[in-house]
Scaffold this motif. Sequence first.
Motif, mmCIF file in Angstrom:
data_model
loop_
_atom_site.group_PDB
_atom_site.id
_atom_site.type_symbol
_atom_site.label_atom_id
_atom_site.label_comp_id
_atom_site.label_asym_id
_atom_site.label_seq_id
_atom_site.Cartn_x
_atom_site.Cartn_y
_atom_site.Cartn_z
ATOM 1 N N GLY A 104 0.733 -1.113 0.077
ATOM 2 C CA GLY A 104 0.187 0.086 0.214
ATOM 3 C C GLY A 104 0.856 1.301 -0.198
ATOM 4 N N LEU A 105 0.452 2.489 0.235
ATOM 5 C CA LEU A 105 0.631 3.795 0.131
ATOM 6 C C LEU A 105 1.445 4.031 1.708
ATOM 7 C CD1 LEU A 105 1.224 6.262 -1.428
ATOM 8 C CD2 LEU A 105 -0.880 7.289 -0.513
ATOM 9 N N HIS A 106 2.876 4.243 1.475
ATOM 10 C CA HIS A 106 3.506 4.691 2.709
ATOM 11 C C HIS A 106 4.465 6.029 2.404
ATOM 12 C CE1 HIS A 106 2.973 0.239 3.069
ATOM 13 N NE2 HIS A 106 3.046 0.468 4.327
ATOM 14 N N MET A 107 4.649 6.753 3.550
ATOM 15 C CA MET A 107 5.461 7.891 3.548
ATOM 16 C C MET A 107 6.630 7.184 4.028
ATOM 17 S SD MET A 107 5.766 11.381 5.429
ATOM 18 C CE MET A 107 4.204 12.093 4.883
ATOM 19 N N VAL A 108 7.861 7.130 2.989
ATOM 20 C CA VAL A 108 8.963 6.596 3.481
ATOM 21 C C VAL A 108 10.199 7.728 2.979
ATOM 22 C CG1 VAL A 108 8.196 4.426 2.578
ATOM 23 C CG2 VAL A 108 9.376 5.657 0.883
ATOM 24 N N GLY A 163 18.430 1.222 1.378
ATOM 25 C CA GLY A 163 17.019 0.972 1.507
ATOM 26 C C GLY A 163 15.980 1.894 1.827
ATOM 27 N N TRP A 164 15.112 1.646 2.800
ATOM 28 C CA TRP A 164 14.309 2.875 2.963
ATOM 29 C C TRP A 164 13.846 2.808 4.377
ATOM 30 C CZ3 TRP A 164 12.957 -1.188 -0.141
ATOM 31 C CH2 TRP A 164 11.887 -2.102 0.354
ATOM 32 N N LYS A 165 13.197 3.931 4.975
ATOM 33 C CA LYS A 165 12.670 3.900 6.186
ATOM 34 C C LYS A 165 11.189 4.341 6.425
ATOM 35 C CE LYS A 165 13.032 6.133 10.688
ATOM 36 N NZ LYS A 165 13.748 7.133 11.585
ATOM 37 N N TYR A 166 10.481 3.407 6.979
ATOM 38 C CA TYR A 166 8.811 4.064 6.976
ATOM 39 C C TYR A 166 8.671 4.995 8.019
ATOM 40 C CZ TYR A 166 7.846 -0.544 4.365
ATOM 41 O OH TYR A 166 7.702 -1.592 3.839
ATOM 42 N N GLU A 167 8.183 6.220 7.484
ATOM 43 C CA GLU A 167 7.882 7.183 8.254
ATOM 44 C C GLU A 167 6.537 7.293 8.462
ATOM 45 O OE1 GLU A 167 10.387 9.275 9.028
ATOM 46 O OE2 GLU A 167 12.109 8.653 7.850
ATOM 47 N N LYS A 168 5.571 6.988 7.788
ATOM 48 C CA LYS A 168 4.208 6.874 8.059
ATOM 49 C C LYS A 168 3.633 5.753 7.337
ATOM 50 C CE LYS A 168 -0.086 9.737 8.113
ATOM 51 N NZ LYS A 168 -0.501 9.734 9.386
ATOM 52 N N TYR A 192 -0.193 4.547 6.147
ATOM 53 C CA TYR A 192 -1.640 5.071 6.009
ATOM 54 C C TYR A 192 -2.530 3.936 6.482
ATOM 55 C CZ TYR A 192 0.682 9.079 3.794
ATOM 56 O OH TYR A 192 1.401 10.166 3.629
ATOM 57 N N GLU A 193 -2.308 2.957 6.377
ATOM 58 C CA GLU A 193 -3.118 1.729 6.530
ATOM 59 C C GLU A 193 -2.990 1.159 8.192
ATOM 60 O OE1 GLU A 193 -3.439 -1.317 3.877
ATOM 61 O OE2 GLU A 193 -3.389 0.188 2.117
ATOM 62 N N ASP A 194 -4.182 1.130 9.060
ATOM 63 C CA ASP A 194 -3.853 0.530 10.490
ATOM 64 C C ASP A 194 -2.872 -0.789 10.416
ATOM 65 O OD1 ASP A 194 -5.114 2.913 11.565
ATOM 66 O OD2 ASP A 194 -7.107 1.643 11.575
ATOM 67 N N SER A 195 -3.176 -1.547 9.540
ATOM 68 C CA SER A 195 -2.484 -2.982 9.692
ATOM 69 C C SER A 195 -1.021 -2.860 9.310
ATOM 70 C CB SER A 195 -3.062 -3.859 8.404
ATOM 71 O OG SER A 195 -2.946 -3.530 7.128
ATOM 72 N N GLN A 196 -0.608 -1.589 8.731
ATOM 73 C CA GLN A 196 0.837 -1.367 8.479
ATOM 74 C C GLN A 196 1.649 -0.453 9.472
ATOM 75 O OE1 GLN A 196 2.377 -3.141 5.570
ATOM 76 N NE2 GLN A 196 0.148 -3.995 5.864
ATOM 77 N N LYS A 197 0.810 -0.133 10.536
ATOM 78 C CA LYS A 197 1.481 0.851 11.557
ATOM 79 C C LYS A 197 2.958 0.462 12.055
ATOM 80 C CE LYS A 197 -1.780 4.229 11.186
ATOM 81 N NZ LYS A 197 -1.256 5.625 10.860
ATOM 82 N N TYR A 198 2.701 -0.973 12.272
ATOM 83 C CA TYR A 198 3.937 -1.552 12.996
ATOM 84 C C TYR A 198 5.319 -1.226 12.245
ATOM 85 C CZ TYR A 198 4.393 -5.357 9.543
ATOM 86 O OH TYR A 198 4.535 -6.100 8.232
ATOM 87 N N LYS A 199 5.220 -0.715 10.887
ATOM 88 C CA LYS A 199 6.462 -0.591 10.220
ATOM 89 C C LYS A 199 6.997 0.764 10.447
ATOM 90 C CE LYS A 199 4.773 -3.417 6.469
ATOM 91 N NZ LYS A 199 4.532 -3.327 4.905
#
Length: 108
Positions: A61-65, A78-83, A85-92
Amino acid sequence: MGDYNLIGPRFYSCYRCRNPVALHDDIVAKGFQSRNGRAFLFSHSMNVVSGPKEDRQLMTGLHMVSDVHCGDCGEVLGWKYEKAYEDSQKYKEGKAVLEKFKIVDEKR
């Protein structure tokens, strides 16, 4: 007593300059994919610099990285997950994904 007391933790370093960038114990997941193959999700990274934040459409899905660069040679690792947008992905959020072919496993 053996030498094991003198040996530090297992870690990963930049494949270009061998700058230590993450500890093996900080791996959260090994099943990540990048455009170039396997990647690992780390709870922490070190000796790296984050690039500008941007929204990116990834497989989950869509992430701010932000791209993660080696703090020594500047290689994109690589990349870092900054935000997420989906609740199921918040752990990242706040975690870094480092591409397996860009890091060297420093087994001590």
